[in-house]
Scaffold this motif. Sequence first.
Motif, PDB file in Angstrom:
ATOM      1  N   UNK A 113       0.963  -1.038  -0.177  1.00  0.00           N
ATOM      2  CA  UNK A 113       0.274   0.067  -0.383  1.00  0.00           C
ATOM      3  C   UNK A 113       0.808   1.171   0.259  1.00  0.00           C
ATOM      4  N   UNK A 114       0.885   2.225  -1.292  1.00  0.00           N
ATOM      5  CA  UNK A 114       1.810   3.264  -1.221  1.00  0.00           C
ATOM      6  C   UNK A 114       1.041   4.033  -1.027  1.00  0.00           C
ATOM      7  N   UNK A 166      -4.697   1.743 -11.406  1.00  0.00           N
ATOM      8  CA  UNK A 166      -4.651   2.185 -10.803  1.00  0.00           C
ATOM      9  C   UNK A 166      -3.456   2.574 -10.206  1.00  0.00           C
ATOM     10  N   UNK A 167      -1.967   2.462 -10.249  1.00  0.00           N
ATOM     11  CA  UNK A 167      -1.046   2.542  -9.956  1.00  0.00           C
ATOM     12  C   UNK A 167      -0.221   3.928 -10.958  1.00  0.00           C
ATOM     13  N   UNK A 168      -1.097   3.946 -12.360  1.00  0.00           N
ATOM     14  CA  UNK A 168      -1.096   5.119 -13.213  1.00  0.00           C
ATOM     15  C   UNK A 168      -1.615   6.150 -12.466  1.00  0.00           C
ATOM     16  N   UNK A 179      -2.720   0.248  -3.956  1.00  0.00           N
ATOM     17  CA  UNK A 179      -2.640  -0.713  -3.730  1.00  0.00           C
ATOM     18  C   UNK A 179      -2.331  -1.134  -4.818  1.00  0.00           C
ATOM     19  N   UNK A 180      -1.233  -2.512  -4.691  1.00  0.00           N
ATOM     20  CA  UNK A 180      -0.402  -2.730  -5.990  1.00  0.00           C
ATOM     21  C   UNK A 180       0.734  -3.823  -5.748  1.00  0.00           C
ATOM     22  N   UNK A 185       4.159  -1.992  -8.997  1.00  0.00           N
ATOM     23  CA  UNK A 185       4.826  -0.914  -6.980  1.00  0.00           C
ATOM     24  C   UNK A 185       5.620  -0.332  -7.953  1.00  0.00           C
ATOM     25  N   UNK A 186       6.671  -0.227  -8.562  1.00  0.00           N
ATOM     26  CA  UNK A 186       7.556   0.692  -9.616  1.00  0.00           C
ATOM     27  C   UNK A 186       6.806   1.457 -10.178  1.00  0.00           C
ATOM     28  N   UNK A 187       5.616   1.468 -10.389  1.00  0.00           N
ATOM     29  CA  UNK A 187       5.129   3.100 -11.555  1.00  0.00           C
ATOM     30  C   UNK A 187       4.627   3.597 -10.287  1.00  0.00           C
TER      31      UNK A 187
END
Length: 320
Positions: A113-114, A166-168, A179-180, A185-187
């Motif tokens: 979770x970022x 979601x990451x983008x 949440x990824x 997660x790198x994105x």
Amino acid sequence: MRSRLLAALVSVLLAVSACGAPPPAPGKIKLGFSAWPGWMPWQVAKERGFFKINGVDVDLRYFDSYTDSLTALSTGAIDANSQTLNDTIASASSGGRQKIVLVNDTSTGNDQIIARDGITRVADLKGKKVAVEPGTVDHYLLLLALNRAKLHQGDVQLVSTLTDSAAAAFAAGHVDAVGAFAPHTSIALSRPGSGPVTSSADFPTSIPDLLVARADLARSRPDLVQRLVNTWFETLAWIERNPDEAIEIMARGAGVATVAYRAYQPGTTFLTKQENQSFFGTKSLQQRAGQVADFMVDAGLIPARPSLDGLFDDQFVNAL
């Protein structure tokens, strides 16, 4: 039928001992996987020819959308899939007839979770926009984290979208957290000042990643499933002996740089043959599944706890 299958397996073993290699098996397995580091060894198996060496014809299908792979298995479009325990339980609750035949790995940090700059703990997510793919592993991780922080799903503004989107969206600044799973997660972490507020490392053994086969395939063609399981462990052994070449293959398959892929390694812990046998044999996997199912019911991810009878098939790891 069972006695005929046993007789067939005996014949296979005799042939292997006689000629040193398994004879080709008729039929093809359609195997699905996604860009999770714990499943990228399947790409290595394909490129290095380990499926062929083990006498199994595999149509390896990569899914950009992990959810699409779950749907493909539940509808019979593929024969086996790489998926998490909680998603397998969700399929069982919908009437899916599947068998867990192998534990590939446990997530030890690659599910995260970022959050944006200024949000440093899970409690800070209250009232914030959190993007996550509903019903999947990182939604489950979010709920675990909120529960530990004595919060509920209703305490955050959930933004439902596919994991890559979601990451983008988070990287572009449209939401406060996401949440990824790796490599997505790198994105997310490309957003300046962002960082994980929790990860699967905070919930050891809560997210096992599995090889799951259609129940009718495991019943009617156990020889093919066995060859698939054998291939997995031969591939892991080759990766251990050839780490640099393996990382190049897996990074290319995941669409990331090799340096980024190396950073994922601590976040995925592969299980050995012996650990698989213990995981099944001591009922640890079954107990974990019961706990996960109860949590998913309480969190509203599934309407009721499904029967887990017959979901676990240890014959393949025990035959190694």
